[in-house]
Design an enzyme around this catalytic site. Structure first.
Site, mmCIF file in Angstrom:
data_model
loop_
_atom_site.group_PDB
_atom_site.id
_atom_site.type_symbol
_atom_site.label_atom_id
_atom_site.label_comp_id
_atom_site.label_asym_id
_atom_site.label_seq_id
_atom_site.Cartn_x
_atom_site.Cartn_y
_atom_site.Cartn_z
ATOM 1 N N GLY A 12 0.806 -1.223 0.000
ATOM 2 C CA GLY A 12 0.000 0.000 0.000
ATOM 3 C C GLY A 12 0.835 1.267 0.000
ATOM 4 N N SER B 234 0.743 -3.558 5.232
ATOM 5 C CA SER B 234 1.115 -3.724 6.635
ATOM 6 C C SER B 234 1.529 -2.380 7.225
ATOM 7 C CB SER B 234 2.277 -4.724 6.719
ATOM 8 O OG SER B 234 2.996 -4.514 7.896
ATOM 9 N N LYS C 197 6.109 22.060 -10.361
ATOM 10 C CA LYS C 197 7.473 21.762 -10.817
ATOM 11 C C LYS C 197 7.537 21.993 -12.328
ATOM 12 C CE LYS C 197 10.577 17.845 -11.429
ATOM 13 N NZ LYS C 197 10.847 16.434 -11.164
ATOM 14 N N PRO D 212 13.724 21.517 -18.667
ATOM 15 C CA PRO D 212 12.368 22.029 -18.448
ATOM 16 C C PRO D 212 11.314 21.079 -18.989
ATOM 17 C CG PRO D 212 13.278 22.979 -20.444
ATOM 18 C CD PRO D 212 14.310 22.008 -19.925
ATOM 19 N N VAL E 19 1.762 -10.216 5.474
ATOM 20 C CA VAL E 19 1.680 -11.494 4.765
ATOM 21 C C VAL E 19 2.794 -12.391 5.294
ATOM 22 C CG1 VAL E 19 1.959 -12.616 2.518
ATOM 23 C CG2 VAL E 19 0.657 -10.486 2.695
ATOM 24 N N ILE F 127 7.742 7.173 -10.212
ATOM 25 C CA ILE F 127 6.273 7.275 -10.163
ATOM 26 C C ILE F 127 5.712 7.233 -11.584
ATOM 27 C CG2 ILE F 127 4.337 8.750 -9.451
ATOM 28 C CD1 ILE F 127 6.094 9.573 -7.016
ATOM 29 N N GLY G 243 5.835 7.478 -24.275
ATOM 30 C CA GLY G 243 6.806 7.271 -23.194
ATOM 31 C C GLY G 243 7.860 8.360 -23.120
#
Ligand SMILES: Cc1cc2nc3c(=O)[nH]c(=O)nc-3n(C[C@H](O)[C@H](O)[C@H](O)COP(=O)(O)OP(=O)(O)OC[C@H]3O[C@@H](n4cnc5c(N)ncnc54)[C@H](O)[C@@H]3O)c2cc1C
Length: 514
Positions: free
Chosen positions: A15, A42, A81, A99, A189, A352, A444
């Site tokens: 999580g 957890s 940003k 940039p 787990v 991310i 991408g």
């Protein structure tokens, strides 16, 4: 009951940012009457708790969920940003910005860098390439405004990302996803049950004794890679010979009193790695990414603490990592997302993005529900092809920052300059040197302008340019350049300061630095 049985049960293990981005994406896009999404996490183990700088794509992800931008920014203490400032990466003392935006304009169908190089070759151009980017100029002036959707406006030539508090984004998404049907099971787990014939994962057994059964598993367990790595035994492709940094020391600090909030991440090259600076509304995130072969932890900590804007808020925290990726991200009925799938240092804030790309690809390739739960191996093959593409492209882009350096006499940097390159990167650098050509991908990372910013920023000089540029009247190109720069200056002058913009748009209840 019949409907429940025909639903495909997706179980997400973990999580952190990866787990909750996956859960949110799946409940947003998959029909709830066909898929059941459960996430196991957890509290005792917690999350990695770094990862605060993003790329503009995150806005598309948030928009896909339908998040309100100002609410999300308030909740995560986020700032805007416009790019990343690289200090000392070519030589100590120099700086350039990568940039999120375009450089110049492609006049007459010829890309801007060719016109600029031609003017320079003729001795008519004295402004650096960086002068032709609105995002660079705004970042340098600590100014910010939302881009304009009108493509005729100079303010349509940039985009933006966020810096946010890594401890707040996953909980924000958790509330959002649980309100839309994601189930959460808290606990550790302890073991994994697998089908003895096929090897497929059948269920997770919790320390509490609870058993969480599923048809399809998403491993978001972080560096542990509990399912894909430990359980399914998928091997690791090690890239440390290209990216030798293997440790980070992270520490948040106060804003300097009276200082505004800069709208860019800063990355400062250091003797044995580099230091990040990520300004949030309520604090600044800092860290020193270093190679343990070239500096001790104690010395790295001294350097980090000596280079903060304000008082440190905690003791620096050490994180160990290995650069590289799992040989495949999807094996059997399990796909890894986030750190469980691989790690590339945060030099260009790509982790991310990699989570987001994996979630989007997973939504497209998600196995079908129904009584026959067999997973078509072509789905996994395609997912693995896309993941390899993302990782390898980002890897090459990161290596470029390191290899094209002139920090002579510093052992890490000397090693980096001399190391053999991946063929794919050597080819791109050779093309740029010969003809000022940079990659242009349809999907991408990274865009051509991103490549150009780093190629020029690291001091690479092409020997040639596109001969089509030679067909233009020099005086006309001179005047177009002057006009472009004056539009950039005018647009920046009209922008509020970044701090003022945040105060009016998305200030968290805590005060924003003046
Ligand atoms: C030093 C550093 C700096 C970074 N900076 C950036 C950045 O600026 N930008 C960027 O995009 N990315 C950055 N990253 C990467 C980013 O932090 C991660 O991609 C992101 O946080 C996702 O992590 P994760 O969710 O995969 O793993 P974690 O956050 O580690 O989550 C793992 C989850 O698995 C759970 N779990 C593990 N084992 C068990 C178990 N046995 N039972 C139950 N639950 C379990 C944990 O409780 C947790 O919920 C950085 C990473 C590092 C190391």
């Amino acid at each position: 009951m019949a409907e429940q049985e025909s639903k495909l049960r997706v179980v997400i293990l973990g999580g952190g940012t990866a787990g909750w981005m996956t859960a949110a994406g799946l409940v947003r896009r998959l029909p709830g009457d066909q898929y059941d999404v459960t996430l196991v996490e957890s509290d005792e183990i917690g999350i990695v708790g770094v990862g605060e700088a993003t790329l503009p794509h995150i806005k598309q992800f948030n928009d896909m969920l339908g998040l309100d931008e100002a609410e999300f920014m308030r909740a995560t203490r986020a700032t805007f940003k416009l790019g990343i400032e690289f200090c000392g990466w070519d030589r100590p003392g120099d700086r350039y910005i990568h940039p999120f935006g375009a450089f110049g304009e492609p006049w007459g169908g010829v890309q801007f860098q060719h016109h600029w190089l031609r003017l320079r070759a003729q001795g008519r151009e004295t402004s650096p390439f960086q002068a032709y980017s609105l995002a660079v100029a705004a970042a340098r002036a600590d100014a910010f405004a939302l881009p304009d959707e009108n493509l005729a406006s100079i303010r349509s030539t940039y985009s933006y990302a966020y810096h946010f508090d890594s401890g707040l984004y996953a909980p924000f998404l958790r509330s959002w996803a649980m309100a839309r049907g994601a189930k959460r099971i808290e606990g550790r787990v302890a073991s994994v049950e697998r089908n003895p014939e096929t090897g497929a994962v059948l269920s997770l057994s919790m320390q509490s004794g609870e058993r969480v059964a599923g048809d399809f598993f998403v491993d978001c367990s972080g560096f542990r890679s509990l399912l894909l790595g430990s359980e399914l035994g998928v091997g690791w492709e090690d890239w440390r010979h290209w990216l030798p940094c293997d440790r980070a020391l992270a520490v948040p600090c106060d804003h300097a009193s009276g200082a505004g909030i800069t709208p860019c991440t800063r990355s400062t090259a250091r003797r044995a790695g580099w230091q990040w600076r990520i300004p949030l509304q309520h604090r600044i995130g800092n860290g020193y990414i270093f190679s343990s072969d070239f500096i001790s932890q104690e010395e790295a900590q001294e350097v980090l603490l000596a280079n903060l804007d304000g008082a440190p808020q905690n003791e620096p925290r050490l994180l160990r990592f290995a650069p590289g990726r799992r040989n495949v991200a999807w094996a059997s009925n399990c796909v890894a997302v986030g750190l469980a799938s691989g790690f590339l240092e945060p030099l260009e804030s790509t982790s991310i993005f990699l989570i987001q790309a994996a979630v989007v690809d997973l939504i497209d390739l998600m196995p079908s529900p129904g009584p026959d739960r067999a997973i078509d191996p072509r789905l996994a093959d395609e997912f693995n092809r896309l993941t390899t593409m993302h990782y390898e492209r980002i890897r090459d882009f990161l290596i470029l920052h390191y290899v094209a350096n002139r920090r002579e006499g510093e052992p890490l940097w000397d090693y980096l300059r001399a190391m053999p390159l991946p063929d794919s990167l050597a080819h791109k650098m050779a093309l740029f040197r010969a003809r000022a050509t940079a990659p242009e991908y349809q999907f991408g990372l990274f865009s051509r302008d991103s490549w150009l910013s780093v190629l020029f920023g690291q001091g690479l000089s092409p020997v040639g340019h596109d001969p089509l540029a030679d067909g233009f009247d020099l005086a006309l190109i001179d005047s177009k350049c002057a006009d472009f720069k004056s539009r950039v200056d005018g647009a920046v002058d009209a922008m509020p300061s970044h701090s003022d913009f945040i105060a009016g748009y998305c200030a968290a209840t805590e005060s924003v630095a003046a």
